[in-house]
Structure formats: structure tokens, C-alpha cells
Motif scaffolding. Structure first.
Motif, PDB file in Angstrom:
ATOM      1  N   TYR B 358     -14.907 -18.219  -1.312  1.00 38.12           N
ATOM      2  CA  TYR B 358     -13.727 -19.063  -1.314  1.00 38.12           C
ATOM      3  C   TYR B 358     -13.214 -19.185   0.103  1.00 38.12           C
ATOM      4  O   TYR B 358     -13.404 -18.288   0.917  1.00 38.12           O
ATOM      5  CB  TYR B 358     -12.618 -18.442  -2.164  1.00 38.12           C
ATOM      6  N   GLU B 359     -12.555 -20.292   0.385  1.00 34.18           N
ATOM      7  CA  GLU B 359     -11.882 -20.300   1.663  1.00 34.18           C
ATOM      8  C   GLU B 359     -10.634 -19.443   1.522  1.00 34.18           C
ATOM      9  O   GLU B 359     -10.203 -19.126   0.425  1.00 34.18           O
ATOM     10  CB  GLU B 359     -11.672 -21.710   2.199  1.00 34.18           C
ATOM     11  N   GLY B 361      -7.431 -19.398   1.702  1.00 35.09           N
ATOM     12  CA  GLY B 361      -6.245 -19.655   0.883  1.00 35.09           C
ATOM     13  C   GLY B 361      -6.439 -19.277  -0.569  1.00 35.09           C
ATOM     14  O   GLY B 361      -5.605 -18.607  -1.177  1.00 35.09           O
ATOM     15  N   THR B 362      -7.566 -19.681  -1.142  1.00 39.73           N
ATOM     16  CA  THR B 362      -7.828 -19.397  -2.540  1.00 39.73           C
ATOM     17  C   THR B 362      -8.118 -17.917  -2.755  1.00 39.73           C
ATOM     18  O   THR B 362      -7.625 -17.303  -3.705  1.00 39.73           O
ATOM     19  CB  THR B 362      -9.019 -20.242  -3.030  1.00 39.73           C
ATOM     20  N   TYR B 364      -7.110 -15.429  -1.048  1.00 34.87           N
ATOM     21  CA  TYR B 364      -5.878 -14.687  -0.876  1.00 34.87           C
ATOM     22  C   TYR B 364      -5.005 -14.782  -2.126  1.00 34.87           C
ATOM     23  O   TYR B 364      -4.460 -13.788  -2.602  1.00 34.87           O
ATOM     24  CB  TYR B 364      -5.154 -15.250   0.337  1.00 34.87           C
ATOM     25  N   ALA B 365      -4.898 -16.001  -2.663  1.00 32.39           N
ATOM     26  CA  ALA B 365      -4.094 -16.198  -3.869  1.00 32.39           C
ATOM     27  C   ALA B 365      -4.675 -15.382  -5.029  1.00 32.39           C
ATOM     28  O   ALA B 365      -3.950 -14.744  -5.790  1.00 32.39           O
ATOM     29  CB  ALA B 365      -4.033 -17.683  -4.223  1.00 32.39           C
ATOM     30  N   ARG B 368      -4.091 -11.576  -4.516  1.00 30.57           N
ATOM     31  CA  ARG B 368      -2.686 -11.226  -4.759  1.00 30.57           C
ATOM     32  C   ARG B 368      -2.352 -11.216  -6.244  1.00 30.57           C
ATOM     33  O   ARG B 368      -1.549 -10.419  -6.704  1.00 30.57           O
ATOM     34  CB  ARG B 368      -1.765 -12.245  -4.068  1.00 30.57           C
ATOM     35  N   PRO B 399       3.715  -8.815  -6.402  1.00 29.84           N
ATOM     36  CA  PRO B 399       4.100  -9.199  -5.034  1.00 29.84           C
ATOM     37  C   PRO B 399       4.914  -8.151  -4.283  1.00 29.84           C
ATOM     38  O   PRO B 399       5.268  -8.397  -3.137  1.00 29.84           O
ATOM     39  CB  PRO B 399       4.973 -10.439  -5.284  1.00 29.84           C
TER      40      PRO B 399
END
Lengths: 307, 481, 276
Positions: B358-359, B361-362, B364-365, B368, B399
Motif C-alpha cells: 500500500y502507499e 496513507g492507506t 498508515y490508516a 492505526r 487512537p
């Protein structure tokens, strides 16, 4: 004839709006949050909420959409999330580089392909024709993501004739422009050759020759003029492919253009920047095609009459 | 283009996002921010805080820190840096209206007093042993501290002259820098995303210094050039495999240990990284003040197979895996290669791995939100060991914190809570030594290695020292012959 | 070269390539995923005819297995595009009116839309995968076939034999399928041949950009991307997968050229599909 381009432009508005809507829709379907990506590991949820509100990302999608279209119509693309600068300025920094590369590639492709195609057609079946056809086939078959590194290896690394990458003087432009031009050039050579051959067989060219027009005149004026119509049309259609090519070429040669920028923007979920880039790209495509259309009509006035 | 005489050209792989200390969150931004701004304190290679703008500091009590400033720092526009600038910058970052990502780090701060121009008194709401970690914030002029746009005026050794996004940044010496202005003039940062190009330009002299290590074979190739010198320094960036303990298979310690034993860490370091890393035992590198040695796990596929069988996953013959795991990774080439190597290693003990790229951003999401089974991640810029609390305490599941694998251990909870309330360094060290032993046993993550710092530069560059964290501070005193 | 010779050469080339892919397990010295870390970047020759890659895997094995990915993705993408494009084009061409107008608008928007971004976005959502590639190529690829099918149906719609069939009470679906489509066949076939070549290049481009085949799949584009940092010390990593792709595209191009001349078909586009 004068009103035709104008009417076309009005008709193009829905196309551009369609592109904008499409981009907006798919961008917001992507998972990942620009705020979290930007703030990284060290942010509190409260800050993320505040920033999201700041950027207007907490509003309903429909409201965001209306706001975006309304602002875009006034030339305001908003603020880039990742670059913390106006989208218009970020794009203005990068767009000229891509235009420069595209124009250079276009000149190279057209300047090389059309004469070669004409010569191949005139000397059909001779050695030159064979060589040109073979070369054009190679141009069509070699993918740019392979050609780029290989050209770089040969001319910049081994022979040391040209700069490896980056934007600068004319020398910097040669390899990326050649990489981008070769595929298009291959297509154009084949197209020019075929159209000139077809035109040479047409009655009016034969008539012109029968009336005593010299051969070069028959080819240069009558055949070429006709042959240019499909060439210009295809050039317009290839404008879209040029962008895909630009992403690859800009990646290989570290060219600071809009192709690489939009990829980065997607990865950062920089919605305003992606929307701005796609809008600019879409408008460019539409503009090129309109220009190609006008050009075709100028070359061949018969086409100016509405069917 | 020929580099300017007396100037140094450094290559970066990507644009720094922000050069404003209030907003900067990325590594390249930090490397440049370091050159443009000064902070009260900075971290040395062992993770301790050392003086910068603050010449010294004292803890009046557990909730009051007094900083004594050096009087001789000046911003690039010539005005002196005073206690008022420090207070204004900290207050701006704490203002929710500015939405600074650094706000949380200053949560423990309540009031800042400035009895005189060179004294800053910080009052804390709560005793916090790791508070000094937050004093690495670059100081801006008080008058500009609340501007919404990026402010790059600082009191660091260099000042920013011009920026062409995606192409280059030009820096020049800050003439007022108290330790003597730098001799590199200008300092040009070129953005060159392609590794091949960085390497070639370095070899040809278009670039003078490269800090992002190229592939090992290219380092060897560069080392052969008589004009270049390769510098190696141990680094602190910690690369590891994150495991999600919510998954019933990975909840079993034996399975996690089997994975740790199956990965040929030493082979990867030796061949794929060209030896440019140290096999890691845990988060903190050996030079860190709180590091405690833990026994390294050697590559042992046979023991891994035995452990898996004992955990209830018997061998099911060739071609039939014991079970399948999804491994998520970023698209960075080295990480992708690591994924393929781990995939082959785990196949060797009967675990099938599906690699998903994944790049960032994905990925990381997903990490998390706990939507992963295995993932390759890294910790960069670790200074205070309180990170053990944020990353492994049972209440620190995102979070709230970084316990992404949802690891729960009463012992670790107790120790890491004690660590953040203890001020005596020796006592803290004892606590974190126990934390490290506990984690080495529980294997909530699979430690891989600490990446070395490799810098390649022209022999004409004198006085540059590669630092474990990758900062470029020594350019302030370096020169070009 | 005569058109007949071109067709023969193209078909022969395709057969060789397809056989190479099918027989990969017997032709390759090792599996495509077998690492040999100590022999990283091994030069071509000896037991490893085309050398070894960044993890010491055999390049020949990976190029051979890569054939399956390249051919498979191209076949799937062209098949989907052809089916969807033909159906939509026939409907629009036969129905005319607002249906036709709507289709033309959609095609206009898709042509102005930078399609590469669609592939990148898809990869961002679901991670790169071959189905994504097929989807991205098809979403944009069908427009070419739709335009050809539409034009063919429109030009034939008013002919006598169609009117006759209609008078005999034949339903539109039957008229299109039985009478109009077979006449549009040659032009679609030629376009599909060029489309295959285009789809192969497009798959390579996407994999090169990291949004195509996921690791450890040996897509030729991904192999070129992986080898790029080593161009100076191990050019074989870039050269061989590129040659394989160029040969496959050449075979399709020859076949397409030959078919076009033999069947006397004129295409309005350039006969090349790119990921845009």
C-alpha cells in the motif's frame, strides 16, 4: 466557421464538469485521511478534529462539492494540504515544466515522423521505406518505461553526452523528450505513410499530376495536406496518452512536472491539489482537441461545413 | 549545472513538507528545520538533552523547569532571540486555533513566565519525566509566531534564500550566528527523487553530499571513485515487523517467537543491506542511555517449526501451509524486497504469506485502525524511553497511543507507568531494562535491525559528521576545500 | 513485408510466447520465487542464463513466468473491454437519440479523464493487484470498441437487408446480433489485436509505477522498476524483461497490421491503448 470553435467550447463545459465530478467522487471514496497523514504519529485526536474543521473536511460531501465547484469557477482552487500553499501556485510552479516537455516531445515526434512518413510513402518499397517502417515499429513496440532507463544508461551514463536528469537547459530536455516522443513518433510515421499513400492514389492528385504539376508539388501540396488531417486528429487523441507518458517520463528523469505532482498528491490525499491538477489536465486535453479540430478544418476547408 | 563556488549541493529524495517548526512533521523538514532554527535543547546521540538556546536548566521542583538562555543568538534579520520569543512560540503552538501537530507534545505545560529576557520558567500541570523531549521546538520571532502561513525566519546557522518546489532550496549563512557563521555559501538542497540519478550526479560532481543511503552495490561503486568518500555511522532508526495480537494465531506467544526465529535477519542484513545495519534486539539502540542488552534470536527454522507444531499448527506436508498471514507493507523498494524475503523465509517453516503493498496513507490508516495481521514499520527519531509506554501500555491502543498490535501485559503496564513518573536517571534505567527484557520474551513485535547512516560526499568536504539520527547539523561548521 | 507474412509471423510469435509461459516450470532452472541472497545481482551466464535479481532469484524463471501475467492481464482486459464496448456501442448505434447522445458524452468525459490516476487510486484503496489492473484498463478501454461498434451499426442500420429483417418482425437484439455485428467483426478484431499490445504495455507501465502486479509476482514492468537502481552494475535486470515485452508487443503489432490489410479495415485511432 468562426462560431464553430465557440460553440464547441460551450459544448465542452459539461465534459470538464463531468471530469471534475468524477475526480471529486473517487477521491472521497479513498480510505486514509489527509489530516492523519499530515499530522503523522505525534498528533492528538482533538488537533485532527480542529484541522479537519479548518480545512472544511468535516462538512457533508455535497456541501464540499458545491463549495469546490463554486470556487473553481472563480479560479480559486483552494489551499494544498500537503504543501501548505495555494493550489494554483503549486500547480503554476510545476505546469510549465510539463508543457515544456510535452511541446518538445511533440516537435520531436512531428518533426521527425511526418517527413519520414512522407519519404517512406514516396519511395514505397525501397530501402528507406523498409528502414523507416522497421524503426517506426520499434518505436511503437518499445515501452517508455524501458526506453527511458536504457537511453539514460547509454547516453548519460556510458557515453556521458547528456545530463542524467532534472530540468535545466536544452540538454536536459533531450532524453526525456525523446523517451516521450518515440512511441508517438512511431505511430505518426505509420499514419503519415499510410495517409500519403492513400492520397497519392486519389483522383485529384492523379489529375494534378496529369495536368503537369511536378511530382514534388503533387506530394507536397495535395497529398500532404490530405494526409495531415488524420495525423492532427490522432495527435489530439494522443494528448491523453501524453499525460500517462509524462508521469512515467517525469518519474524516470526526475522532471519536476505536474505528472509526478498529481501522483504525490493522491498519495498524500491532498484533495484540493488532486482536484486542481485533474481539472488542469482535463482542460488541457479538451483545449488540445479543440485546437486540433480547428486546425483540421483550416487544413481541409471541406470539413468546415457541418455535416 | 555547475555548483556555485564555495557552495555545497546536497541531494534530498523529496521536498520537505514544511520548514516551519510549528508545522513540520516529516523527516526532511526536520533535517532542514534543524539548520534554520534553534531550540531550547536538542538530543545527543545517546538520547540525552543537551543545551542549545538554553545554556542550562534546572528543575525547581517536579513541576517547574527554569531555562537560562544564551544572550548571543540572533534571528537572520538581526534581532536578538529573547525569552519573549520562546514564550510566544510555545504559546502559539499550544493555541488550538493554529492546529499545530506539536500541540499534544506540550500538553503537560500550563504557564510560561519570563522574569527577564534570558530566563524562561515553564510550569507543568503534572510531573513528567519526559517533558524535556518536547523542548526541541524551533523558536520563531515573537511578532510572527502566530502567522497562519509558514514562517521560516529562525536563528539557526543558515537562513532560507529561495525555494523552487520540487527542484531546489537555497540556504545562505545566518551572519549573526553566534558560534561563527557557516562557511558553506550557499547551501543548495536539490530534490532528486530517483536514486540512480542521485548516485550518478554525486559521482559526476553535480551533487556533493548524499545522506540517503543508496543500494549497497552502488555504495561500493561510489567508493571506487577517487573524488568521493563513504562515511558510515551506526544509526538509531529501528525497523520491525508489527504483529496484531488481536488475531488468535498471533495472540499465541509461541507463534510470534516462531516467526521471529524463521526470519533470517542476519542474512538479510549481510546481503540485501550490504551489512549496513545492526541486527536489533529491541527499540533502543545500544548507544542510548537506557539501552539494556537482550539475547539476540538467531535464525533457527527448525525450532520455529517445533514451536508452531506445539502451538497446534502441525506440519501439513509440502505445498500445504500450516496457516496464511497477510503482510502489509509500504511501497518503498527496500520494504517491498524485505516483504518478499520474509515471505520466502516463512514459507520455509510452513506459513504462507500474502504480501499487500500500500502507499503510505492507506497502510498508515490500516495500521492505526488495527486492520492488519503483519506489517513492516519503523521508529525514527526515538529519544525518550517513555515511547515504551506509548507503544506497549495496554491503554495506548490507537487512537490514544501507538500500541497498534493491542499487546496487553500487566507487568509491562506497571513498569512503563512507573518509568514516566521516575526522575532519577539510574532508577529509570533499571525500570526500562526490565521493560526491554519483558518485551524480548513476549515478542509483541519482531525486531529486525537498526539502520546504519551512510553518507557519501566529495573529499573536498571537511568537518561533516554523519549523525545517528541523520541530522545535518555538522554542516554549520563544515567547509569545502 | 506482405500482410500474409505479417500475420504468420505474428501468430507464430504469439504461440512461442504462450508456450514459453505455459512451459515455464520445465524451462526455468529454479522457481521464480526461490531466493539466493548470497548470489544477489549475479551476472548472466552459467546456471542462471539471464542472471539473478535483487534477492538472487533467477531472472530467466521470472521472465518466463512473467509471460503468464502479461498475456493473462491483456486477454482479460481486452475481453472485458471488447464485450462491454460492443454491447454499449451497438445499443447506442441502434437506438440513436438520447441514448446515443448520453453514451457519446460519457465517452468524452472518460477520454478527458487521466485514466492512469484511476489505476493509482484503485491501488491506493485496495492495494495493487492484477484484478485492479484489469478493471482500470477495462473502465477506460471499452470506449474504443464502443465507438467502432456504434459507427458500424449506424452506417448499416438503414440498409435494405436490415429494413427487410425489421419488416419480417425480427427483434432489435436479433437484428444487431445476426446481421450487423458480423459485419463489424473485422474492425473489432483488428482493434482488439492492437488493444492486446496496448494492454500489455499498460500493465507493464502500471507495475512499473508500483500500482500493478503486487510482489512477488514477476511482472515485466515491476522487474524493470526493481532493476532501475542497479542499471550501472547489473543492467541485465532491466534489459531482459524489457526485451520480452517488446517482442510480445511486436508479435501483436505484426498480426494487427497484417489483419488490418488483409481484412481491409480502417481504424480512426492509432490502434494503441495506453493507460490514459
Amino acid at each position: 466557421m468562426g462560431t464553430l470553435p465557440g460553440r464547441r467550447l460551450v459544448l465542452l463545459l459539461p465534459t470538464v464538469l463531468g471530469v471534475v465530478t468524477l475526480v471529486f467522487a473517487f477521491l472521497h471514496l479513498l480510505p486514509g485521511d489527509p489530516v492523519e497523514i499530515m499530522l503523522g504519529d505525534w498528533a492528538a485526536p482533538a488537533d485532527a478534529v480542529a484541522l479537519r474543521r479548518d480545512l472544511g473536511l468535516d462538512r457533508p460531501l455535497a456541501a464540499q462539492y458545491v463549495r469546490f465547484v463554486g470556487h473553481a469557477a472563480r479560479g480559486d482552487f483552494g489551499q494544498s494540504i500537503a504543501f501548505r500553499a495555494p493550489v494554483a501556485r503549486v500547480i503554476a510552479d510545476r505546469y510549465p515544466a510539463t508543457v515544456e516537455l510535452a511541446i518538445a516531445a511533440l516537435l520531436l515526434a512531428v518533426g521527425g515522423a511526418v517527413p519520414l512518413g512522407v519519404l517512406a510513402a514516396v519511395w514505397r518499397g525501397r530501402a528507406l521505406d523498409r528502414i523507416v517502417r522497421l524503426a517506426s515499429l520499434a518505436g511503437v513496440c518499445l515501452p517508455s518505461f524501458w526506453l527511458g532507463p536504457v537511453l539514460m544508461f547509454a547516453f548519460a551514463m556510458r557515453l556521458d553526452w547528456l545530463p542524467v536528469s532534472g530540468r535545466g537547459g536544452l540538454a536536459h530536455l533531450v532524453l526525456p523528450a525523446a523517451t516521450l516522443a518515440l512511441g508517438m513518433g512511431g505511430i505518426l510515421v505509420r499514419l503519415t505513410r499510410a495517409s500519403v499513400l492513400a492520397a497519392l492514389g486519389e483522383d485529384y492528385v492523379r489529375t494534378a499530376r496529369a495536368k503537369g504539376a511536378p511530382r514534388w508539388r503533387a506530394v507536397g501540396v495535395h497529398a500532404l495536406r490530405n494526409a495531415l488531417v488524420p495525423v492532427v486528429t490522432v495527435l489530439g487523441l494522443q494528448a491523453g496518452a501524453l499525460l500517462a507518458g509524462a508521469v512515467i517520463t517525469e518519474t524516470i528523469f526526475a522532471w519536476p512536472g505536474i505528472g509526478r505532482l498529481v501522483v504525490q498528491a493522491i498519495q498524500a490525499r491532498d484533495y484540493p491539489l488532486v482536484q486542481g491538477c485533474v481539472l488542469v489536465i482535463g482542460v488541457t486535453y479538451v483545449a488540445i482537441n479543440t485546437a486540433a479540430d480547428v486546425l483540421v478544418r483550416a487544413i481541409d476547408p471541406r470539413l468546415a461545413e457541418p455535416a | 549545472m555547475a555548483p556555485p563556488p564555495g557552495g555545497l549541493v546536497v541531494a534530498f529524495d523529496s521536498d520537505p513538507r514544511s520548514l516551519d517548526p510549528r508545522f513540520q512533521t516529516d523527516a526532511n523538514g526536520a533535517r532542514l528545520g534543524d539548520l534554520l532554527h534553534v531550540a531550547l535543547t536538542r538530543a545527543d546521540p545517546t538520547g540525552r538533552r543537551v543545551p542549545e538556546l538554553a545554556r542550562s536548566w534546572t528543575m525547581e521542583d517536579r513541576r517547574t523547569v527554569v531555562f537560562h538562555l544564551r544572550p548571543d543568538f540572533r534571528f537572520a534579520d538581526g534581532t536578538a532571540v529573547t525569552a519573549a520569543d520562546v514564550k510566544a512560540t510555545y504559546d502559539a503552538v499550544r493555541d488550538p486555533a493554529l492546529a499545530s501537530p506539536k500541540r499534544t507534545a506540550l500538553a503537560a505545560l500550563s504557564v510560561i513566565d519570563t522574569p527577564d529576557a534570558t530566563t524562561v520558567v515553564m510550569h507543568l500541570t503534572d510531573a513528567s519525566a519526559s517533558f524535556l523531549d518536547a523542548t526541541g521546538l524551533g523558536i520563531l520571532p515573537a511578532a510572527r509566531a502566530r502567522e497562519a502561513d509558514d514562517v521560516t525566519t529562525g536563528a539557526g546557522p543558515f537562513r532560507l534564500v529561495s525555494v523552487v518546489r520540487g527542484d531546489r532550496l537555497v540556504l545562505a549563512p545566518n551572519p549573526y550566528y553566534p558560534d561563527g557563521p557557516p562557511r558553506l555559501d550557499p547551501l543548495v538542497i536539490r530534490i532528486v527523487p530517483d536514486e540512480t540519478v542521485r548516485v550518478l550526479e554525486l559521482r559526476r560532481g553535480g551533487i556533493h553530499l548524499l545522506e540517503d543511503a543508496p543500494e549497497p552495490e552502488m555504495v561500493t561503486w561510489l567508493a571506487a571513485a577517487p573524488t568521493l568518500v563513504v562515511r558510515r555511522a551506526p544509526g538509531t532508526s529501528f525497523v520491525y515487523l508489527a504483529l496484531n495480537l488481536r488475531d488468535p494465531r498471533l495472540a499465541d506467544r509461541r507463534v510470534r517467537e516462531a516467526i521471529a526465529l524463521a526470519v533470517d535477519r542476519d542474512g538479510l542484513v549481510r546481503y540485501v543491506l550490504g551489512g549496513a545495519a545492526r541486527p536489533a534486539t529491541g527499540l533502543l539502540a545500544p548507544e542510548h542511555w537506557a539501552y539494556a542488552p537482550a539475547p539476540a534470536r538467531r535464525h533457527d527454522p527448525r525450532r520455529a517449526r517445533r514451536l508452531l507444531a506445539r502451538a497446534g499448527y502441525p506440519s501439513r506436508g509440502r505445498g500445504t501451509p500450516r496457516f496464511r498471514l497477510v503482510y502489509k507493507t509500504s511501497a518503498q523498494p527496500l520494504r517491498r524486497r524485505l516483504a518478499e524475503a520474509v515471505q520466502a523465509d516463512l514459507a520455509n517453516v510452513g506459513i504462507a504469506v500474502d504480501v499487500r503493498v500500500y502507499e503510505w496513507g492507506t497502510l498508515y490508516a490500516d495500521v492505526r485502525s488495527g486492520n492488519f495481521e503483519m506489517a513492516s514499520l519503523a521508529w525514527v527519531g526515538v529519544t525518550d524511553p517513555d515511547l515504551y509506554y506509548l507503544a506497549f501500555h495496554s491503554t495506548m491502543v490507537p487512537p490514544a497511543g501507538y500500541n497498534r498490535g493491542a499487546y496487553v501485559s500487566r507487568v509491562t503496564d506497571r513498569l512503563t507507568s512507573a518509568g514516566r513518573r521516575t526522575f532519577d536517571p539510574l532508577e529509570r534505567r533499571t525500570i526500562y531494562a526490565r521493560v526491554q527484557r519483558r518485551l524480548a520474551h513476549d515478542v509483541p513485535i519482531v525486531p529486525l535491525w537498526w539502520e546504519d547512516r551512510i553518507a557519501v560526499h566529495t573529499r573536498r568536504l571537511r568537518g561533516f559528521e554523519p549523525s545517528p539520527s541523520g541530522d545535518l547539523r555538522s554542516l554549520a561548521t563544515a567547509r569545502l576545500d | 513485408m506482405t500482410s500474409r507474412l505479417g500475420v504468420v509471423a505474428g501468430v507464430a510469435g504469439l504461440i512461442v510466447i504462450a508456450l514459453a509461459g505455459a512451459a515455464a516450470p520445465w524451462l526455468a532452472p529454479t522457481g521464480p520465487y526461490t531466493p539466493d541472497l548470497g548470489a544477489r545481482l549475479g551476472a548472466p551466464g552459467g546456471a542462471h542464463l539471464l542472471g539473478q535479481d535483487t534477492l538472487g532469484r533467477d531472472v530467466l524463471a521470472r521472465v518466463l513466468y512473467g509471460t503468464r501475467i502479461s498475456l493473462g492481464v491483456a486477454t482479460a482486459a481486452v475481453g472485458l473491454s471488447l464485450a462491454a464496448g460492443t454491447v454499449l456501442g451497438c445499443v447506442a448505434g441502434y437506438a440513436g437519440g438520447w441514448v446515443d447522445e448520453a453514451l457519446t458524452r460519457v465517452i468524452d468525459v472518460l477520454l478527458a479523464f487521466p485514466g492512469l490516476l484511476l489505476a493509482i487510486a484503485l491501488a491506493a484503496v485496495r492495494g495493487p493487484s492484477l484484478p485492479n489492473v484489469v478493471l482500470a484498463l477495462s473502465v477506460l478501454g471499452w470506449t474504443g470498441y464502443a465507438r467502432l461498434a456504434r459507427a458500424a451499426v449506424m452506417s448499416l442500420r438503414e440498409r435494405e437487408f436490415v429494413a427487410a429483417a425489421r419488416a419480417l418482425g425480427a427483434r432489435p437484439v436479433r437484428i444487431v446480433a445476426r446481421h450487423l455485428l458480423p459485419l463489424a467483426g473485422p474492425v473489432l478484431l483488428v482493434q482488439a489485436t492492437f488493444g492486446m499490445a496496448g494492454a500489455m504495455v499498460a500493465e507493464g507501465s502500471l507495475s512499473f509505477l508500483g500500482v500493478g502486479a503486487p510482489p512477488p509476482l514477476p511482472s515485466w514492468g515491476a522487474m524493470i522498476d526493481e532493476g532501475r537502481p542497479f542499471l550501472l552494475v547489473a543492467p541485465h535486470l532491466v534489459v531482459f524483461p524489457g526485451l520480452a515485452l517488446a517482442l510480445a508487443v511486436l508479435a501483436l503489432q505484426l498480426l494487427g497490421d497484417g489483419l488490418r490489410d488483409l481484412l481491409d479495415v480502417r481504424l480512426d485511432g492509432a490502434g494503441r491503448m495506453t493507460p490514459s
